[in-house]
Design an enzyme around this catalytic site. Structure first.
Site, PDB file in Angstrom:
ATOM      1  CB  CYS A 114      36.920 -69.080   3.848  1.00  0.00           C
ATOM      2  SG  CYS A 114      37.283 -69.417   2.127  1.00  0.00           S
ATOM      3  CG  HIS A 254      38.678 -65.477   4.672  1.00  0.00           C
ATOM      4  ND1 HIS A 254      39.826 -66.199   4.422  1.00  0.00           N
ATOM      5  CD2 HIS A 254      37.887 -65.623   3.569  1.00  0.00           C
ATOM      6  CE1 HIS A 254      39.729 -66.756   3.233  1.00  0.00           C
ATOM      7  NE2 HIS A 254      38.571 -66.417   2.691  1.00  0.00           N
ATOM      8  CG  ASN A 284      40.873 -66.965  -0.262  1.00  0.00           C
ATOM      9  OD1 ASN A 284      41.040 -67.675   0.723  1.00  0.00           O
ATOM     10  ND2 ASN A 284      39.683 -66.705  -0.756  1.00  0.00           N
TER      11      ASN A 284
HETATM   12  O1  UT7 Z   1      37.115 -67.008   0.171  1.00  0.00           O
HETATM   13  C1  UT7 Z   1      35.955 -67.334  -0.543  1.00  0.00           C
HETATM   14  C2  UT7 Z   1      36.262 -67.469  -2.000  1.00  0.00           C
HETATM   15  N1  UT7 Z   1      36.577 -66.202  -2.553  1.00  0.00           N
HETATM   16  C3  UT7 Z   1      35.808 -65.608  -3.436  1.00  0.00           C
HETATM   17  O2  UT7 Z   1      34.799 -66.126  -3.858  1.00  0.00           O
HETATM   18  C4  UT7 Z   1      36.234 -64.291  -3.953  1.00  0.00           C
HETATM   19  C5  UT7 Z   1      35.138 -63.279  -3.902  1.00  0.00           C
HETATM   20  N2  UT7 Z   1      35.012 -62.550  -5.139  1.00  0.00           N
HETATM   21  C6  UT7 Z   1      36.012 -61.788  -5.642  1.00  0.00           C
HETATM   22  O3  UT7 Z   1      37.056 -61.646  -5.035  1.00  0.00           O
HETATM   23  C7  UT7 Z   1      35.753 -61.085  -6.945  1.00  0.00           C
HETATM   24  O4  UT7 Z   1      34.405 -61.236  -7.301  1.00  0.00           O
HETATM   25  C8  UT7 Z   1      36.684 -61.607  -8.098  1.00  0.00           C
HETATM   26  C9  UT7 Z   1      38.113 -61.166  -7.836  1.00  0.00           C
HETATM   27  C10 UT7 Z   1      36.604 -63.129  -8.174  1.00  0.00           C
HETATM   28  C11 UT7 Z   1      36.241 -61.015  -9.419  1.00  0.00           C
HETATM   29  O5  UT7 Z   1      36.238 -59.597  -9.347  1.00  0.00           O
HETATM   30  P1  UT7 Z   1      34.986 -58.760  -9.854  1.00  0.00           P
HETATM   31  O6  UT7 Z   1      35.330 -57.353  -9.710  1.00  0.00           O
HETATM   32  O7  UT7 Z   1      33.783 -59.272  -9.107  1.00  0.00           O
HETATM   33  O8  UT7 Z   1      34.961 -59.117 -11.384  1.00  0.00           O
HETATM   34  P2  UT7 Z   1      33.783 -59.766 -12.223  1.00  0.00           P
HETATM   35  O9  UT7 Z   1      33.643 -61.209 -11.902  1.00  0.00           O
HETATM   36  O10 UT7 Z   1      32.585 -58.888 -12.128  1.00  0.00           O
HETATM   37  O11 UT7 Z   1      34.387 -59.649 -13.701  1.00  0.00           O
HETATM   38  C12 UT7 Z   1      34.584 -58.386 -14.332  1.00  0.00           C
HETATM   39  C13 UT7 Z   1      35.243 -58.631 -15.674  1.00  0.00           C
HETATM   40  C14 UT7 Z   1      34.571 -59.713 -16.496  1.00  0.00           C
HETATM   41  O12 UT7 Z   1      34.637 -59.340 -17.852  1.00  0.00           O
HETATM   42  P3  UT7 Z   1      33.367 -58.674 -18.586  1.00  0.00           P
HETATM   43  O13 UT7 Z   1      32.270 -59.684 -18.466  1.00  0.00           O
HETATM   44  O14 UT7 Z   1      33.079 -57.404 -17.836  1.00  0.00           O
HETATM   45  O15 UT7 Z   1      33.862 -58.472 -19.971  1.00  0.00           O
HETATM   46  C15 UT7 Z   1      35.440 -60.917 -16.302  1.00  0.00           C
HETATM   47  O16 UT7 Z   1      35.399 -61.829 -17.379  1.00  0.00           O
HETATM   48  O17 UT7 Z   1      36.590 -59.070 -15.485  1.00  0.00           O
HETATM   49  C16 UT7 Z   1      36.807 -60.287 -16.210  1.00  0.00           C
HETATM   50  N3  UT7 Z   1      37.771 -61.093 -15.467  1.00  0.00           N
HETATM   51  C17 UT7 Z   1      39.093 -60.981 -15.632  1.00  0.00           C
HETATM   52  N4  UT7 Z   1      39.849 -60.192 -16.414  1.00  0.00           N
HETATM   53  C18 UT7 Z   1      41.181 -60.302 -16.322  1.00  0.00           C
HETATM   54  C19 UT7 Z   1      37.522 -62.041 -14.533  1.00  0.00           C
HETATM   55  N5  UT7 Z   1      38.674 -62.543 -14.066  1.00  0.00           N
HETATM   56  C20 UT7 Z   1      39.673 -61.908 -14.735  1.00  0.00           C
HETATM   57  C21 UT7 Z   1      41.087 -61.987 -14.688  1.00  0.00           C
HETATM   58  N6  UT7 Z   1      41.792 -61.167 -15.499  1.00  0.00           N
HETATM   59  N7  UT7 Z   1      41.727 -62.831 -13.866  1.00  0.00           N
END
Ligand code: UT7
Length: 327
Positions: A114, A254, A284
């Protein structure tokens, strides 16, 4: 030789096909509400069968060439920031050189995930500063949807495809690049990776069955890293250029996640309406995200002459970097 270098034009291109949150709901267990609330993304552009990263790059480049009133024959350097090249052997930049009908000039890719555009811009700036290159084309182009696992809801909601380009010339007659910074930390390489398909783990039937050819992310860790680096990069860029927060007209980050941008803006005490954001429509797009946002902001007339713009990126590698431009 240490001469000034300017961006003289910008261009961008988004492929026609659109993937909405409603489309993703049909593929994985997710919802429009979750995606919008957690990322700020509503839809992303996606390349079609038969299209490749170089096609997106060429269209963005043609826009930048037209705006600069230059023919491709005037180019003497092409750099493409990408981690989704057309093929592993033959750089995307060589395809771009051929498709643009450019002369037999230097053309190569830069891999910094990125941060790929900021790395490419910095390399291009150094070439132009050296005095032997007068029209350098710098592109960020990606087709991340071709390496996305559409059975993994943690990652497949994030990515889109597109390309953005700038043309660099010596002098301060355009938008002068005042400063750039680049950083890396390979100890964090596992935070974002595509495990198979390289020399370490060539693709086999087994790796494909295990979907190891696709992007994997540790989203929460990347989230924290991105907020910290965005704040550090802005502060470092200001101190190195003897500027202060009140001098900054716009930040072009970004487009990683709306909540990351909001958290960093709060820490910097910088208003959200002066952060250029198109993540809602574009998602992204890795190395393409900053040059697309820059071109869109320029075409909307968001910058006026003399404005200080800071571009900041952070991503796989780990890599991070910034550029300060006087518009
Ligand atoms: O450019 C570099 C690459 N970009 C990135 O790496 C992105 C950076 N990270 C992020 O944008 C965020 O961390 C995400 C959008 C990927 C995830 O958001 P988050 O608020 O950090 O969610 P999380 O990973 O802590 O997950 C929270 C919950 C989990 O469920 P439990 O364990 O609390 O029951 C996930 O399984 O949300 C669940 N979850 C989803 N639910 C519905 C994860 N993805 C999804 C989804 N739809 N697409």
């Amino acid at each position: 030789m240490n001469q000034k270098v300017s961006i003289v034009s910008t261009g961008s291109f988004l492929p026609e096909k659109i993937l909405t949150n409603a489309d993703l709901q049909k593929l994985v267990d997710t919802s429009n509400e979750w995606i919008l609330e957690r990322t700020g993304i509503k839809e992303r552009h996606v390349i079609s069968n038969g299209e490749a990263t170089s096609d997106l790059a060429v269209k963005a480049a043609q826009n930048a060439l037209t705006q600069a009133n230059l023919s491709s024959e005037a180019l003497d350097l092409i750099i493409v920031g990408t981690v989704t090249p057309d093929q592993l052997v033959t750089s995307t930049a060589c395809y771009v050189q051929n498709k643009l009908g450019a002369r037999q000039i230097a053309a190569f890719d830069v891999s910094a995930a990125c941060t790929g555009f900021i790395y490419s811009l910095t390399v291009g700036r150094q070439f132009v500063m050296g005095g032997n290159h007068r029209n350098a084309l710098v592109i960020g182009a990606e087709s991340l949807t071709t390496v996305t696992n559409y059975t993994d809801r943690n990652t497949c909601i994030l990515f889109g495809d597109g390309a953005g380009a700038v043309i660099l010339q010596p002098g301060d007659h355009g938008h002068e690049i005042l400063y750039t910074s680049l950083f890396s930390d390979g100890s964090g390489s596992e935070m974002m990776s595509r495990p198979s398909g390289g020399s370490k783990m060539p693709n086999t039937v087994e790796t494909i069955q295990n979907r190891l050819q696709y992007l994997q992310l540790r989203g929460r860790e990347v989230f924290k890293f991105a907020v910290i680096k965005m704040v550090q990069l802005v502060k470092d860029s200001l101190s190195k250029t003897n500027l202060s927060m009140k001098d900054v007209a716009l930040i072009i980050p970004h487009q990683v996640n709306m909540r990351i941008l909001e958290a960093a803006a709060e820490k910097l005490e910088f208003p959200m309406d002066r952060i250029v954001i198109n993540i809602e429509r574009v998602g992204n797009t890795s190395a393409a995200s900053i040059p697309i946002a820059l071109d869109e902001a320029a075409r909307k007339g968001m910058m006026k002459k003399g404005d200080i713009i800071i571009m900041v990126a952070f991503g796989g590698g780990l890599t991070w970097g910034s550029a300060v431009i006087r518009w």
